[in-house]
Design a protein around this motif. Structure first.
Motif, PDB file in Angstrom:
ATOM      1  N   LEU A   1       0.866  -1.215  -0.091  1.00 48.23           N
ATOM      2  CA  LEU A   1       0.032   0.139  -0.077  1.00 48.23           C
ATOM      3  C   LEU A   1       1.009   1.276   0.012  1.00 48.23           C
ATOM      4  O   LEU A   1       1.917   1.291   0.602  1.00 48.23           O
TER       5      LEU A   1
ATOM      6  N   TYR B   1       1.589   5.437  -2.213  1.00 41.26           N
ATOM      7  CA  TYR B   1       1.188   6.280  -3.507  1.00 41.26           C
ATOM      8  C   TYR B   1       2.851   7.043  -3.630  1.00 41.26           C
ATOM      9  O   TYR B   1       3.861   6.828  -3.147  1.00 41.26           O
TER      10      TYR B   1
ATOM     11  N   ALA C   1      -2.320  -1.726  -3.861  1.00 40.38           N
ATOM     12  CA  ALA C   1      -3.286  -0.757  -3.097  1.00 40.38           C
ATOM     13  C   ALA C   1      -2.503   0.390  -3.320  1.00 40.38           C
ATOM     14  O   ALA C   1      -1.789   0.764  -2.713  1.00 40.38           O
ATOM     15  N   HIS C   2      -3.329   1.460  -4.204  1.00 46.60           N
ATOM     16  CA  HIS C   2      -2.834   3.134  -4.267  1.00 46.60           C
ATOM     17  C   HIS C   2      -3.571   3.975  -3.258  1.00 46.60           C
ATOM     18  O   HIS C   2      -4.790   3.830  -3.359  1.00 46.60           O
ATOM     19  N   GLY C   3      -3.086   4.201  -2.123  1.00 46.01           N
ATOM     20  CA  GLY C   3      -3.832   5.011  -1.013  1.00 46.01           C
ATOM     21  C   GLY C   3      -2.879   5.659  -0.367  1.00 46.01           C
ATOM     22  O   GLY C   3      -1.739   5.950  -0.706  1.00 46.01           O
ATOM     23  N   THR C   4      -3.306   5.844   0.866  1.00 42.79           N
ATOM     24  CA  THR C   4      -2.673   6.455   1.774  1.00 42.79           C
ATOM     25  C   THR C   4      -1.172   6.105   2.350  1.00 42.79           C
ATOM     26  O   THR C   4      -0.870   5.061   1.950  1.00 42.79           O
TER      27      THR C   4
ATOM     28  N   THR D   1     -10.011   8.748   3.885  1.00 38.43           N
ATOM     29  CA  THR D   1      -8.732   7.955   4.117  1.00 38.43           C
ATOM     30  C   THR D   1      -8.842   6.898   4.676  1.00 38.43           C
ATOM     31  O   THR D   1      -8.514   5.715   4.747  1.00 38.43           O
TER      32      THR D   1
ATOM     33  N   TRP E   1      -9.236   2.859   3.780  1.00 33.36           N
ATOM     34  CA  TRP E   1      -8.096   2.039   3.141  1.00 33.36           C
ATOM     35  C   TRP E   1      -8.478   0.563   3.930  1.00 33.36           C
ATOM     36  O   TRP E   1      -8.069  -0.327   3.440  1.00 33.36           O
TER      37      TRP E   1
ATOM     38  N   CYS F   1      -7.366  11.445  -5.404  1.00 34.70           N
ATOM     39  CA  CYS F   1      -6.198  10.571  -5.801  1.00 34.70           C
ATOM     40  C   CYS F   1      -4.904  11.233  -5.736  1.00 34.70           C
ATOM     41  O   CYS F   1      -4.784  12.389  -6.530  1.00 34.70           O
TER      42      CYS F   1
ATOM     43  N   THR G   1      -8.956   4.831  -1.924  1.00 34.63           N
ATOM     44  CA  THR G   1      -7.882   3.561  -1.981  1.00 34.63           C
ATOM     45  C   THR G   1      -8.354   2.742  -3.449  1.00 34.63           C
ATOM     46  O   THR G   1      -9.409   2.304  -3.530  1.00 34.63           O
TER      47      THR G   1
END
Length: 337
Positions: free
Chosen positions: A107, A109, A128-131, A145, A148, A306, A314
């Motif tokens: 996880l 970005y 997983a593209h997220g926080t 947020t 996630w 994003c 996410t």
């Protein structure tokens, strides 16, 4: 077929820095993030690279890759969660053991998105593209947020719905964190190059344009092979965001992706909000979006949740998604099939 990892309650998180580590004067941020995750019931295993930073990276490319590979093979770890992004993750790719990527989440970005995309394209394992980890150091997280954890705890065959945020953060105020870290002051409004009402379906792929563009033409950016071997004829929805590029550099990058065939099977593109997108003469980012939309004959949504202007949804590389937008509000339904 896409393989979907699953995050259990009380799982162990491996923290390693395949891009940038955290320099000593900022160790308090990492310690606070660890405490916050432990309060949520997670266990933490931290690598050495998370705590060091020199010459724009946490360690040598080999050392960063070795630590990542070790955590990937550690059966106790269910989620690999770097502290944040950086600049030079691309140096590690030739040392990453893609043959032994396990069914576990990675996880992040920014620069981390280059590794996420490479893993999914090469192996069919969802990422997983997220926080960022350090952005979870608050007393709690904002609603966007916080998703996630629910997203990463979605089982194969199930689906999860996320909605656009109410407000977003215009600028970082590092010396003035809120209980949820961000200063969410501006009204979120998703925009489109076509009609107000947009619906797109397809497999999600994406990341930070500044970094993932460098995968095009390499063995780590073979989108066509991914489409043929893992998604059984489904179209792709790209989610992209710009960290530091001017409008002309963004345009060059998108044309390169197009020429590399990345958009051949594309149903739509989502662009995150950006504090970059600097206009060149009177060439604006809206011009870039409009031109690409017309060339590819697809809808483009922009100013979505994003990337580097939080909060962010996410997005799961490889997941099937239905994205809807109307009157500035968006919904992302991800189906783990």
């Amino acid at each position: 077929m896409i393989q979907y990892p699953f995050l259990e309650q009380g799982a162990t998180i491996g923290v390693t820095a395949p891009s940038s580590g955290v320099s000593s004067e900022l160790h308090e941020l990492l310690n606070a993030a660890f405490k916050s995750m432990e309060k949520k019931g997670f266990n933490i295993i931290s690598g050495e690279t998370a705590w060091v930073q020199n010459k724009a990276k946490s360690a040598s490319a080999k050392k960063r890759a070795e630590e990542f590979n070790k955590m990937m093979l550690n059966e106790n770890i269910q989620l690999i969660f770097p502290p944040w992004g950086g600049e030079l993750l691309i140096e590690t790719l030739e040392y990453i053991d893609f043959e032994n990527i396990q069914d576990k989440w990675v996880l992040g970005y920014s620069d981390i998105s280059l590794l996420l995309l490479a893993i999914t394209l090469k192996t069919g394992v969802a990422t997983a593209h997220g926080t960022n980890l350090v952005d979870l150091r608050g007393e709690y997280s904002d609603d966007t947020t916080a998703m996630w954890q629910s997203v990463l705890s979605t089982k194969k065959g199930e689906s999860i719905l996320q909605r656009s945020s109410e407000k977003y953060q215009k600028e970082w105020q590092f010396d003035n964190p809120t209980p949820y870290i961000f200063n969410l002051t501006e009204q979120t409004y998703w925009k489109s190059t076509v009609n107000d009402k947009v619906k797109i379906q397809g497999r999600l792929l994406g990341g930070c344009v500044d970094t993932i563009r460098h995968l095009a033409g390499t063995p780590y950016g073979d989108v066509r092979n991914f489409e043929e071997n893992y998604i059984e004829g489904d179209s792709v929805i790209w989610f992209l965001e710009n960290c530091e590029l001017s409008t002309t550099d963004l345009r060059r990058s998108l044309v390169q992706m197009k020429l590399a065939g990345w958009f051949d099977n594309c149903n739509g593109i989502l662009f995150g909000r950006s504090s970059a997108n600097t206009s060149v003469t009177n060439y604006t980012v809206e011009d870039v979006y409009k031109e690409l939309s017309e060339e590819l004959q697809i809808p483009i949504l922009y100013d979505v949740d994003c990337g580097h202007v939080p909060p962010q949804i996410t997005f799961i590389n490889g997941a099937y998604a239905e994205v809807k937008s109307e009157h500035g509000k968006g919904k992302v339904l991800q189906i783990f099939k």
